[in-house]
Design an enzyme around this catalytic site. Structure first.
Site, PDB file in Angstrom:
ATOM      1  N   ASP A   1       0.867  -1.174   0.000  1.00  0.00           N
ATOM      2  CA  ASP A   1       0.000   0.000   0.000  1.00  0.00           C
ATOM      3  C   ASP A   1       0.910   1.233   0.000  1.00  0.00           C
ATOM      4  OD1 ASP A   1      -2.389   1.644   0.454  1.00  0.00           O
ATOM      5  OD2 ASP A   1      -1.659   1.820   2.518  1.00  0.00           O
TER       6      ASP A   1
ATOM      7  N   ASP B   1      -0.241   5.001   1.006  1.00  0.00           N
ATOM      8  CA  ASP B   1      -0.496   6.050   1.995  1.00  0.00           C
ATOM      9  C   ASP B   1      -0.444   5.535   3.430  1.00  0.00           C
ATOM     10  OD1 ASP B   1      -0.967   7.913  -0.093  1.00  0.00           O
ATOM     11  OD2 ASP B   1      -2.965   7.069  -0.347  1.00  0.00           O
TER      12      ASP B   1
END
Length: 234
Positions: A18, A20
């Site tokens: 991922d 963020d």
């Protein structure tokens, strides 16, 4: 599971990250909206609107279609040349200072092993793909932007890379690869990414939110914290 694909002994692993709050100490989409406001491209009112929607994201309850419609409105009608100029400046000023050094070290660890590094994010591809390239990832999957003859419409296209949508897009990506992987790692901070973490062989909860931290503890997943002091690249 990704590892269920028949593989040869010499084939690499896949490392899925991922973006963020996992690789960077912020949400790239939120930083982007603030940047557009600074540049006079978006109204200041969008900041508050976006932050209200992000509260729903933290609970796993965001309407991603509504979020994208609101946050893409400032760049609707823009061509890619103008957009890319803004994004390059944005990455230099806002993203590079927010990178976790432990995150970069982990990506480099995978690369040295010969693994393939994939970033998958619930943010627009106009931000995710150049960020992924900047930090050395092999590829990236993100929310696709609709355009007509190179002009952005302010709409999205295809399956949104949010919650289970990440798994759908990741499986489609795997079907397009010449490489067959002998196993997979996954890294995320958010309970929204539980479907993605369940789809890999070795899930890691990185800087986890409370819900993901609890799930990781109950399932004996490795928890990694990259938020410690002096762990942001300058």
């Amino acid at each position: 599971m990704i590892s269920s694909i028949p593989t040869a002994k010499a084939n690499p692993y896949l490392a899925v990250f991922d973006l963020d709050e996992t690789l960077i100490a912020a949400d790239s989409a939120s930083l982007w909206i603030a940047y557009l406001v600074e540049q006079g491209i978006a109204p200041a009112s969008l900041l508050e609107e976006e932050q209200e929607m992000m509260k729903a994201y933290a609970k796993g309850e965001m309407d991603m279609d509504a979020y994208m419609a609101a946050t893409l409105k400032p760049i609707a009608g823009m061509d890619y040349q103008a957009l890319n100029t803004l994004v390059d400046d944005f990455i230099e000023k806002k993203i590079k200072p927010a990178l976790y050094d432990d995150a970069i070290e982990r990506i480099q660890w995978h690369k040295k092993r010969g693994d393939k590094v994939l970033i998958i994010s619930a943010t627009g591809e106009h931000l995710v793909k150049p960020i992924a390239a900047m930090i050395g990832a092999d590829d990236a999957i993100a929310i696709k932007l609709e355009h007509i003859n190179g002009i952005l419409t302010g709409k999205t296209s295809g399956t949104l890379t949010y919650q289970h949508g990440k798994v759908i897009r990741m499986k489609a990506w795997l079907d397009e690869q010449d490489t067959q992987f002998k196993g997979s790692y996954g890294y995320s901070d958010s309970i929204n990414d539980l479907p993605m973490l369940d789809a890999v062989d070795r899930p890691f909860a990185v800087n986890p939110d409370p819900a993901l931290a609890l799930h990781a503890q109950m399932n004996e997943w490795t928890i990694m914290d990259w938020r410690h002091e002096n762990n942001i690249l300058r």
